[in-house]
Design a protein around this motif. Structure first.
Motif: not given
Length: 298
Positions: A218-220, A226-239, A276-280, A286-291
């Protein structure tokens, strides 16, 4: 194999012992702790509060001095205007497509690699793991141009392949390390019992290790999302085509096109932030337990 699975199951739900009422001193200490936590959370929540209040104001109210915290009146049309000015539904669908591919690839490849490093015995695995971890020190900018030239050479630019396919090859080294550490905390006797019953290493991985590693997975998953949702550089380069943009790119293009409409921009940012807020909120257990459990080693 059945015997191993039965060992990992909870046999019975024992009744919880009755809770004793807190003494006045303990109650005062608890109230003080909660008051300090609330006071510490306010500065963290201030940007979110500012975003929400700005999303419900017109441009003239947002920048008044001193700041006006409660909109008068509430500009609910900012949300409808923001969502109709640009195709956010299309951007949302594009982002979900990338999210699904990256989540599946990351969880599968990283958990397999972590299982190999943590549970299997093979020569020089610690050396290989050390070399793998040393790759974290390599800046992303160093590999950016060669990677782009590679995808351009095989004709994959302006597709989602460069954004999704690498996740199936264990490129998230941090996630491999996190899962490996969690897998080490699981008793190895479970593996040995399964091997005695005739299980293969993949069966041990799939039927024993993964079900016991839900908090770490769940942590992973949250980190990857979050990384994909906030990613700007990757789509900017390839799309290149606007109909393939993600939410991050759509929000950036919206800001450039409608710079004066700050209410629209804040409303669009609030809509992008909501998942993002709803996901957390739903995954925080699970997130806190995994950490908390990842640093333990059996």
């Amino acid at each position: 194999m059945t015997a191993v699975l039965e060992k990992t199951a909870v046999t019975a739900d024992l009744p919880a012992p009755p809770r004793k009422p807190l003494a006045p001193r303990g109650l005062a200490k608890k109230v003080l702790v909660y008051a300090l936590l609330v006071a510490g959370a306010i500065p963290t929540l201030l940007p979110l509060i500012w975003l929400v209040r700005s999303a419900l104001m017109n441009s003239g109210q947002i920048f008044v001095s001193p700041p006006q915290w409660i909109p008068k009146p509430f500009a609910w049309d900012n949300f409808t205007g923001a969502l109709t000015q640009v195709p956010f539904a299309r951007y949302f669908l594009n982002t979900l497509i990338i999210e699904a591919g990256v989540l599946v690839g990351t969880l599968l490849s990283c958990s397999l690699a972590a299982f190999s490093f943590a549970r299997l015995r093979w020569k020089h695995k610690n050396l290989v793991f050390g070399l793998l971890m040393s790759g974290v020190m390599l800046p992303y900018a160093v590999t950016l141009i060669p990677t782009f030239l590679f995808w351009q050479k095989i004709g994959m630019v302006n597709t989602y392949v460069p954004l999704v396919l690498p996740s199936f090859f264990g490129t998230a080294v941090f996630n491999i390390s996190l899962l490996r550490q969690f897998f080490l905390s699981i008793p190895y006797e479970l593996d040995e019992s399964a091997y005695i019953d005739g299980a293969s290493p993949f069966q041990v991985y799939w039927r024993i290790i993964l079900p016991l590693s839900k908090p770490a997975l769940a942590v992973v998953g949250v980190f990857t999302f979050l990384g994909v949702w906030n990613d700007y550089l990757g789509p900017l380069i390839y799309l290149n085509d606007s109909d393939k943009y993600t939410l991050a790119m759509g929000l950036a293009s919206f800001q450039g096109t409608y710079t004066a409409q700050w209410g629209y921009l804040m409303a669009a940012a609030a809509v992008v932030l909501l998942p993002i807020v709803l996901l957390f909120a739903f995954a925080q257990k699970y997130f806190v337990e995994g950490i908390a459990l990842t640093g333990l080693k059996g």
